[in-house]
Motif scaffolding. Structure first.
Motif, mmCIF file in Angstrom:
data_model
loop_
_atom_site.group_PDB
_atom_site.id
_atom_site.type_symbol
_atom_site.label_atom_id
_atom_site.label_comp_id
_atom_site.label_asym_id
_atom_site.label_seq_id
_atom_site.Cartn_x
_atom_site.Cartn_y
_atom_site.Cartn_z
ATOM 1 N N LEU A 152 53.974 23.491 -14.170
ATOM 2 C CA LEU A 152 52.799 24.367 -14.078
ATOM 3 C C LEU A 152 51.753 23.768 -13.142
ATOM 4 C CD1 LEU A 152 51.773 27.057 -15.209
ATOM 5 C CD2 LEU A 152 50.547 25.776 -16.939
ATOM 6 N N ILE A 153 51.537 22.462 -13.255
ATOM 7 C CA ILE A 153 50.565 21.795 -12.375
ATOM 8 C C ILE A 153 51.036 21.879 -10.922
ATOM 9 C CG2 ILE A 153 49.525 19.556 -11.807
ATOM 10 C CD1 ILE A 153 49.755 18.976 -14.931
ATOM 11 N N ALA A 154 52.355 21.729 -10.712
ATOM 12 C CA ALA A 154 52.892 21.832 -9.343
ATOM 13 C C ALA A 154 52.675 23.238 -8.782
ATOM 14 C CB ALA A 154 54.385 21.488 -9.353
ATOM 15 N N ALA A 155 52.778 24.256 -9.646
ATOM 16 C CA ALA A 155 52.650 25.650 -9.177
ATOM 17 C C ALA A 155 51.203 26.065 -8.976
ATOM 18 C CB ALA A 155 53.315 26.592 -10.186
ATOM 19 N N VAL A 156 50.301 25.581 -9.856
ATOM 20 C CA VAL A 156 48.932 26.108 -9.879
ATOM 21 C C VAL A 156 47.932 25.176 -9.210
ATOM 22 C CG1 VAL A 156 47.060 26.830 -11.440
ATOM 23 C CG2 VAL A 156 49.406 27.448 -11.946
#
Length: 326
Positions: free
Chosen positions: A159-163
């Motif tokens: 999620l951190i990589a995406a957002v």
């Protein structure tokens, strides 16, 4: 929150740190807890830098009408010496009907004031910016829990990589994910939800809609709106998608290159429309054009909920395709 009683509300709350989302949330939660004890609680906000000692006395003096009060003091690090001395004296014997919430950035400025409040027994709520990756992973997992879901560590990483690292964006993404799934978030859930989403445009939404992929269209639509794509070009792309398929379908058979000049469209666009047109009937396309025009009018006419108008159009165009399927 559990049972809240007057005794369970700390008389002094020190919100320490420079992460705006966490600080704002700490104040919101403190006020919500106070309201559980007294629905008519009087909430007042002050800026520490512009408050005088005379005003402090007035702010802390017992109210004529009784009742609970929450006094929120922002930018505590800007409090002048006389002000912080008066507040520290008050902190030694606070009024049980008053909750004083002091926000302090937590740096060197005004440190003596923060340390004094802590020594006087203030309840400290940490609100410092999350420095490292591990802290953000822990934040995402806790955020998913707050929203009623569960989240694996690798899902939080994904999620951190995406957002990205912005806490507000992450908090919004966590609540959206739990709302749109069964709440059990694994890495596969995240990658499915965010696959290629950063480049989402109205055309991504239109392409998925035209081939009847409703889940894909809705995911793309929600992500596009989440990252700030304007609803108007999304409505335009949907109308253009329907119109293009209708024009290509009515032009009859032929290769994309043969039709390109007569339709005045690039061959790649015709090829895509031919693929998307499989499974459509003329009646279905007429209905889809009506839906797209209605959606366009709603979005451009300033409908109260433009996101809802777009979602409804996705469902209705897909239904037109199914209704007219051969």
């Amino acid at each position: 929150m559990g049972d809240v009683t007057p005794a369970s509300l700390p008389p002094i709350l020190l919100v320490l740190g420079d992460e705006e989302l966490l600080a704002t949330r700490a104040v919101t939660e403190a006020v919500a807890r106070a309201r559980e004890v007294d629905a008519d609680v009087d909430v007042r906000e002050y800026q520490a830098g512009s408050l005088t000692v005379g005003e402090i006395d007035e702010m802390l003096s017992p109210s004529l009408f009784g009742g609970r009060r929450v006094l929120v003091l922002r930018s505590g690090q800007d409090a002048r010496k006389d002000l912080s001395a008066a507040l520290l004296a008050y902190a030694k014997n606070p009024d049980p009907d008053v909750q004083l919430v002091v926000l302090h950035l937590g740096g060197a400025k005004g440190r003596a004031f923060a340390d004094g409040l802590r020594s006087a027994g203030a309840t400290v709520v940490p609100a410092a910016k999350l420095k490292g990756h591990r802290d953000r992973v822990a934040f995402v997992r806790e955020e998913i829990r707050r929203n009623g879901g569960t989240c694996t560590e690798d899902a939080a990483e994904a999620l951190i990589a995406a957002v990205g690292a912005d806490l507000r964006e992450l908090a919004a993404a966590c609540s959206q994910l739990v709302a749109d799934t069964d709440g059990r978030i694994g890495a596969e859930t995240v990658s499915r939800y965010y696959r290629g989403r950063v480049e989402v445009t109205g055309f991504t939404v239109a392409d998925a809609t035209m081939v009847g992929d409703v889940p894909g269209a809705l995911e793309a639509l929600r992500w596009a709106l989440h990252v700030g794509v304007d609803p108007v070009p999304i409505a335009d792309a949907l109308a253009d998608g329907v119109r293009t398929v209708a024009r290509v379908a009515s032009a009859g058979r032929g290769s994309a290159y043969q039709l390109a000049s007569s339709l005045g469209m690039p061959a790649w666009k015709i090829e895509r429309a031919q693929r998307q047109g499989r499974g459509w009937t003329p009646e279905g396309l007429v209905e889809a054009m009506r839906v797209a025009a209605e959606c366009n009018a709603a979005v451009k006419g300033g409908a109260d909920d433009r996101a809802y108008a777009l979602e409804r159009a996705v469902f209705s165009v897909a239904a037109a395709r199914r209704g007219g399927a051969r």
